[in-house]
Write a protein that holds these residues in place. Structure first.
Motif, PDB file in Angstrom:
ATOM      1  N   MET A 122       0.822  -1.211   0.000  1.00 28.44           N
ATOM      2  CA  MET A 122       0.000   0.000   0.000  1.00 28.44           C
ATOM      3  C   MET A 122       0.858   1.265   0.000  1.00 28.44           C
ATOM      4  N   SER A 123       1.946   1.246   0.746  1.00 23.74           N
ATOM      5  CA  SER A 123       2.787   2.447   0.857  1.00 23.74           C
ATOM      6  C   SER A 123       3.518   2.772  -0.442  1.00 23.74           C
ATOM      7  N   ALA A 124       3.669   1.786  -1.335  1.00 23.01           N
ATOM      8  CA  ALA A 124       4.376   2.030  -2.593  1.00 23.01           C
ATOM      9  C   ALA A 124       3.466   2.577  -3.684  1.00 23.01           C
ATOM     10  N   LEU A 125       2.151   2.650  -3.433  1.00 20.18           N
ATOM     11  CA  LEU A 125       1.206   3.074  -4.456  1.00 20.18           C
ATOM     12  C   LEU A 125       1.048   4.579  -4.481  1.00 20.18           C
ATOM     13  N   ASP A 126       0.684   5.096  -5.639  1.00 16.94           N
ATOM     14  CA  ASP A 126       0.293   6.490  -5.793  1.00 16.94           C
ATOM     15  C   ASP A 126      -1.228   6.541  -5.711  1.00 16.94           C
ATOM     16  N   TRP A 127      -1.748   7.065  -4.605  1.00 15.71           N
ATOM     17  CA  TRP A 127      -3.182   7.012  -4.326  1.00 15.71           C
ATOM     18  C   TRP A 127      -3.944   8.220  -4.872  1.00 15.71           C
TER      19      TRP A 127
ATOM     20  N   GLU B 251      12.804  -2.075 -12.032  1.00 19.18           N
ATOM     21  CA  GLU B 251      12.644  -1.169 -13.172  1.00 19.18           C
ATOM     22  C   GLU B 251      11.434  -1.513 -14.022  1.00 19.18           C
ATOM     23  N   PHE B 252      10.688  -2.535 -13.638  1.00 24.10           N
ATOM     24  CA  PHE B 252       9.540  -2.985 -14.411  1.00 24.10           C
ATOM     25  C   PHE B 252       8.441  -1.929 -14.361  1.00 24.10           C
ATOM     26  N   GLU B 253       7.891  -1.586 -15.525  1.00 23.56           N
ATOM     27  CA  GLU B 253       6.859  -0.549 -15.599  1.00 23.56           C
ATOM     28  C   GLU B 253       5.571  -1.021 -14.911  1.00 23.56           C
ATOM     29  N   GLY B 254       5.067  -0.178 -14.005  1.00 25.19           N
ATOM     30  CA  GLY B 254       3.823  -0.496 -13.308  1.00 25.19           C
ATOM     31  C   GLY B 254       3.966  -1.514 -12.201  1.00 25.19           C
TER      32      GLY B 254
ATOM     33  N   LEU C 144       0.987  -3.675 -10.161  1.00 25.94           N
ATOM     34  CA  LEU C 144       0.877  -5.127 -10.297  1.00 25.94           C
ATOM     35  C   LEU C 144       0.959  -5.816  -8.942  1.00 25.94           C
ATOM     36  N   LEU C 145       1.814  -5.315  -8.051  1.00 25.06           N
ATOM     37  CA  LEU C 145       1.881  -5.863  -6.692  1.00 25.06           C
ATOM     38  C   LEU C 145       0.546  -5.693  -5.975  1.00 25.06           C
ATOM     39  N   PHE C 146      -0.046  -4.510  -6.114  1.00 19.19           N
ATOM     40  CA  PHE C 146      -1.325  -4.245  -5.454  1.00 19.19           C
ATOM     41  C   PHE C 146      -2.425  -5.155  -5.995  1.00 19.19           C
TER      42      PHE C 146
END
Length: 530
Positions: free
Chosen positions: A291-296, A371-374, A378-380
């Motif tokens: 959750m902390s790595a996402l742009d909300w 470096e993988f885009e998105g 994808l983790l979320f």
């Protein structure tokens, strides 16, 4: 010591075992309770992130090996068609469905990356489903299919995952030809490596003739097999290799010594409990770092995407399982002119709903290069699918089984009847051999010894027939063998207390006590068999 390392080594196992112990005592589903506890504790350990190598190298091989040695090679062979349709066909189908759904929702994401997510969340983890299925007494066919699916679907998904990740990073082209060639090479190579190592290990174990050493070798076996298969020199499916070795060793276990079997059963039950408890807590603990790595900034869009992917994962299984459950029977009747075995719709419904995802999906997601885009998205999405299936399907799975009133009562009766017939034949053979030995005068045998041997053999046969409803003939009344076991257990309790008192009074040494207690434990284990 680093805080994350301390959590990984000590705190997580202690919490996991404590929670699992409480869940077992209360009769709750341990995997679900452990996941919920991990979710609650996740904000308290924000620095902890799942190490994919920890799962793929430390947890996955022994769990697969343990499930394999406890499985039936003959039953898996009999149900190879439905197992293959789930472990290969369903994984491919789910990968395609989720890949296209993600591509439609995120057109800016490369198609290969979308299919990578599909491969990540495609393989269900049947640990929770099989635990519930066995506890509630599902038919053996359903349990075998679910176990077989969980044994082989990881290999399909991880192969697809590697190909799609490489294509998304520009290291290869994800064409149908490349995917097919890589999958066949990895799968066939895994089978070959597994067969060779199984043959070698079986001979090594047979030559040891020491229960402690044999089980120590078996503890190291899944790690060694996985390492050899996945090494750069071979680079085939370590998952398939471990499963093949486990099935082969498990099939040959009845020919091992009794000490090896008794110790092996205890060792792997403890190993399963320990590793599975930690794994499900680890799933819940990933909430905060993901959750902390996402742009909300666009949280509603993320939430909608997550629900869409979750729904696609659930519906893809239903859409695949229902027609493929009846198609083989239809084809057999259409082209071969033979009557197919009827497939109960209740069993189809249960298999369709047993799609809980597990820690392998999360480990694969965390293994995505930085470096993988998105990558955060994808983790979320992976996390939502894993948690959603564990909670929604996991919590409703027992209720579905009870609602459909599916049971294995007829199978249990058939098993008891077959066991009674086998016990009768074995007892006759044993008594005939006893008569031969007495007639040959192999030893000066006292008549009381012969009668004791006859009585023991006949009592085991009588116990098997009593399970079918024989014995006293009075409903609710104890059978003779039940009375014998109950009284003997009471005697053993008192005898054990006397031996302990003698040790406390220094009338016997600890070594003597251990030897005596060991013999009593074996007898009590025999009495507890039923």
């Amino acid at each position: 010591m680093d805080q994350a390392l301390a959590v990984q080594i000590l705190v997580v196992p202690v919490i996991a075992i404590a929670v699992a112990a409480v869940a077992r005592r209360m009769g709750w589903s341990s995997p679900l309770v452990l996941v919920l506890v991990g979710l609650v504790l996740s904000p308290l350990v924000p620095g902890y992130q799942l190490d994919p190598n920890l799962i793929l190298l430390v947890f996955l091989p022994p769990l697969l090996y343990s499930a394999a040695i406890d499985s039936s090679y003959l039953r898996l062979k009999a149900f190879r068609s439905p197992v293959a349709l789930l472990s290969i066909g369903l994984v491919l189908f789910t990968t395609l469905v989720i890949g296209w759904v993600v591509h439609l929702l995120m057109p800016e994401l490369p198609l290969a990356a979308a299919f990578a997510l599909g491969a990540i969340v495609a393989p269900p983890d049947a640990v929770a489903a099989v635990a519930v299925a066995r506890r509630l007494g599902l038919p053996r066919k359903v349990v075998t299919i679910l176990v077989g699916e969980s044994l082989f679907n990881d290999a399909t998904a991880l192969t697809l995952y590697r190909v799609t990740i490489a294509a998304a990073l520009g290291q290869g082209a994800a064409t149908w030809q490349s995917v097919t060639i890589e999958f066949v090479r990895s799968a066939v190579g895994g089978v070959l490596v597994g067969v060779v190592l199984a043959w070698i290990l079986a001979r090594v174990l047979l030559s040891l003739r020491d229960a402690l050493v044999e089980n120590t070798v078996m503890l190291l076996t899944p790690f060694a097999v996985y390492f050899v298969a996945e090494s750069p020199y071979i680079h085939v499916s370590g998952v398939i290799a471990v499963v093949i070795v486990g099935l082969y060793i498990g099939h040959r276990m009845p020919r091992a010594g009794f000490g090896t079997r008794l110790l092996s059963d205890a060792v792997w039950r403890v190993m399963d409990f320990f590793l599975e408890s930690i794994v499900f807590v680890l799933i819940g603990l990933q909430m905060w770092p993901i959750m902390s790595a996402l742009d909300w900034d666009d949280r509603w869009k993320l939430t909608g995407m997550a629900l869409a992917v979750f729904a696609a994962a659930v519906l893809a299984r239903v859409v695949w399982v229902v027609p493929t459950s009846y198609l083989p029977g239809f084809l057999a009747r259409r082209f071969r002119g033979r009557e197919p075995h009827p497939v109960a719709w209740q069993n189809v419904a249960i298999v369709s709903w047993a799609g809980m995802r597990g820690v392998v999906s999360l480990a694969a997601a965390f293994a995505i290069p930085l470096e993988f885009e998105g990558r955060p998205t994808l983790l979320f999405l992976t996390f939502v699918v894993v948690i959603g299936t564990l909670l929604v399907q996991g919590l409703s799975f027992p209720a579905l089984i009870r609602r459909l009133k599916v049971s294995n009562e007829q199978e249990l009766y058939t098993d008891n009847l077959a066991e009674a017939a086998a016990q009768q034949a074995a007892a006759s053979a044993g008594l005939a051999r006893l008569d031969e030995l007495v007639a040959e005068g192999v030893a000066d045998v006292h008549e009381d010894i012969v009668e004791q041997l006859r009585s023991r053999s006949e009592r085991r046969t009588l116990t098997a027939w009593e399970r079918l409803g024989g014995g006293t003939g009075q409903e609710g009344e104890e059978t003779p063998s039940t009375i014998y076991r109950r009284l003997r257990r009471e005697m053993l309790v008192v005898e054990r207390e006397v031996f302990v008192r003698f040790r406390d009074e220094r009338r016997i040494e600890d070594e003597v006590l251990r030897r005596i207690i060991h013999e009593i434990d074996f007898e009590e284990a025999t009495l507890e068999r039923d």
